[in-house]
Design an enzyme around this catalytic site. Structure first.
Site, PDB file in Angstrom:
ATOM      1  CE  LYS A  57       4.624   3.358  -1.956  1.00  0.00           C
ATOM      2  NZ  LYS A  57       3.963   4.309  -2.846  1.00  0.00           N
TER       3      LYS A  57
ATOM      4  CD  GLU B  22       2.886   2.767   1.164  1.00  0.00           C
ATOM      5  OE1 GLU B  22       1.847   3.028   0.535  1.00  0.00           O
ATOM      6  OE2 GLU B  22       3.757   3.601   1.401  1.00  0.00           O
TER       7      GLU B  22
HETATM    8  P1  13P Z   1       6.585   8.727  -0.116  1.00  0.00           P
HETATM    9  O1  13P Z   1       7.522   8.208  -1.171  1.00  0.00           O
HETATM   10  O2  13P Z   1       6.515  10.217  -0.044  1.00  0.00           O
HETATM   11  O3  13P Z   1       6.795   8.056   1.206  1.00  0.00           O
HETATM   12  O4  13P Z   1       5.127   8.332  -0.586  1.00  0.00           O
HETATM   13  C1  13P Z   1       4.916   7.059  -1.044  1.00  0.00           C
HETATM   14  C2  13P Z   1       3.556   6.648  -0.719  1.00  0.00           C
HETATM   15  O5  13P Z   1       2.820   6.275  -1.582  1.00  0.00           O
HETATM   16  C3  13P Z   1       3.126   6.692   0.685  1.00  0.00           C
HETATM   17  O6  13P Z   1       1.940   5.973   0.836  1.00  0.00           O
END
Ligand code: 13P
Length: 343
Positions: free
Chosen positions: A219, A177
């Site tokens: 992500k 991510e």
């Molecule tokens: P949000 O969808 O609230 O951004 O959270 C996703 C997430 O896992 C952030 O690390």
């Protein structure tokens, strides 16, 4: 470790028409959200809230995997049944956030590096033995006139790749991510540029660390104008810019891309995901990877507000949570619309 189990887990997470739900807020973040609603900031309140979420009947129809936090993965329901057993009975794969947070990056004022690599191999082994089958690590990249620096992008990309390689060694599918933040007044075009640069750096490092692309999930953020930018593009424009950017930089070997919501409202996040799946002449198709969601706030927010720490609102909060999960599953098929938001 053979790669087939990783490939199978990644496919089960993204290839089933469902998406992921992130409930992996650190205690500090969870407490901050509780404080705004007057909910006690205690371990027991966090446990009750997470119990409410994971016991929502039917959640497994829309959600393939739930990302937990270290405190949560060790918890049980009121009746003593472990959260991990609850997920397994619901057919939901358990995931775990394994980074230890974003800290100031030395030499780069205002920029962050995500920490947590020290001792990670042992922690991953423990989580795998507990039953987790995927993990998450979030890097954050801010945009302003001077940022992000190349140093910040490279340091975070390298850490993401080291994390991903360790996950795969332990039999866990890494959710990678790199989040380009929405804060600021930058344009969609600037977000596109920065997102593309970050993703290029990430895939370069993933390649360098021999990460199996077929056994991971990306992500990313959607490509969006900053929150305070006066010009906000339509869902169709956001969807098109996002898909085009991803097509340029994400290898086809990656089985799935699961977006974070990053502060978008639940409705907007669903509408934008939906627009990526709505067939139109301008939208490239077919796409090489599954495009799904891994939302935190965009699924949880209404439910948290309704619950507000009161058990008598539990049923209504679960209904709101399930509704957002259903909206996002429909968005994956291009079947979400305003009609789904009517009471
Ligand atoms: P949000 O969808 O609230 O951004 O959270 C996703 C997430 O896992 C952030 O690390």
């Amino acid at each position: 470790m053979s790669s087939q189990p990783l490939i199978d887990i990644a496919r089960s997470l993204v290839g089933t028409g469902k998406g992921l739900l992130a409930i992996d807020e650190s205690n500090a973040t969870c407490d901050k959200r509780f404080a705004k609603l007057g909910i006690p900031q205690t371990m027991e309140a966090r446990r009750r809230y997470r119990e409410l979420i994971i016991t929502t009947a039917g959640l497994g129809q829309d959600i393939s995997g739930i990302i937990l936090y270290d405190e949560t993965i060790r918890q049980q329901k009121n009746d003593g049944v472990s959260f991990l057993d609850v997920l397994s009975s619901a057919g939901i794969i358990a995931g775990i956030k394994v980074d230890t947070g974003a800290k100031e990056l030395a030499g780069f004022p205002g920029e962050k590096i995500t920490e947590g690599l020290d001792g990670l191999r042992d922690r991953l082994r423990e989580y795998f033995n507990m039953g987790a089958r995927f993990a998450k690590w979030r890097a954050v990249v801010a945009i302003d006139d001077r940022r992000p620096s190349r140093g910040c992008i490279e340091a975070n990309a390298h850490a993401l790749a080291r994390y991903a390689a360790l996950c795969q060694e332990a039999g866990l599918v890494p959710v990678v991510e790199p989040e380009v933040l929405m804060d600021g007044d930058h344009t969609l075009e600037r977000c596109r540029e920065v997102t593309a640069e970050c993703l290029r750096a990430v895939f370069d490092q993933l390649h360098g660390q021999r990460v199996l692309l077929e056994g991971m999930i990306l992500k990313p953020n959607m490509v969006l104008a900053g929150l305070t930018c006066p010009q906000q593009e339509s869902s169709t424009e956001v969807a098109l810019a996002t898909v085009k950017c991803l097509l340029e930089v994400v290898p086809a070997a990656v089985p799935g891309i699961a977006f974070l919501s990053g502060g978008q409202s639940g409705k907007l996040a669903s509408a934008r995901l939906n627009a990526m799946h709505t067939r139109s002449e301008s939208m490239p198709s077919p796409l090489p990877w599954a495009l799904t969601f891994s939302f935190g706030r965009a699924i949880q927010q209404p439910a948290l507000g309704i619950w507000s720490g009161e058990e008598m609102h539990r049923g209504a909060a679960q209904a709101a949570l399930l509704h957002r999960a259903q909206c996002n599953r429909a968005a994956r098929r291009g079947e979400y619309g305003v009609a789904m938001e009517l009471p």
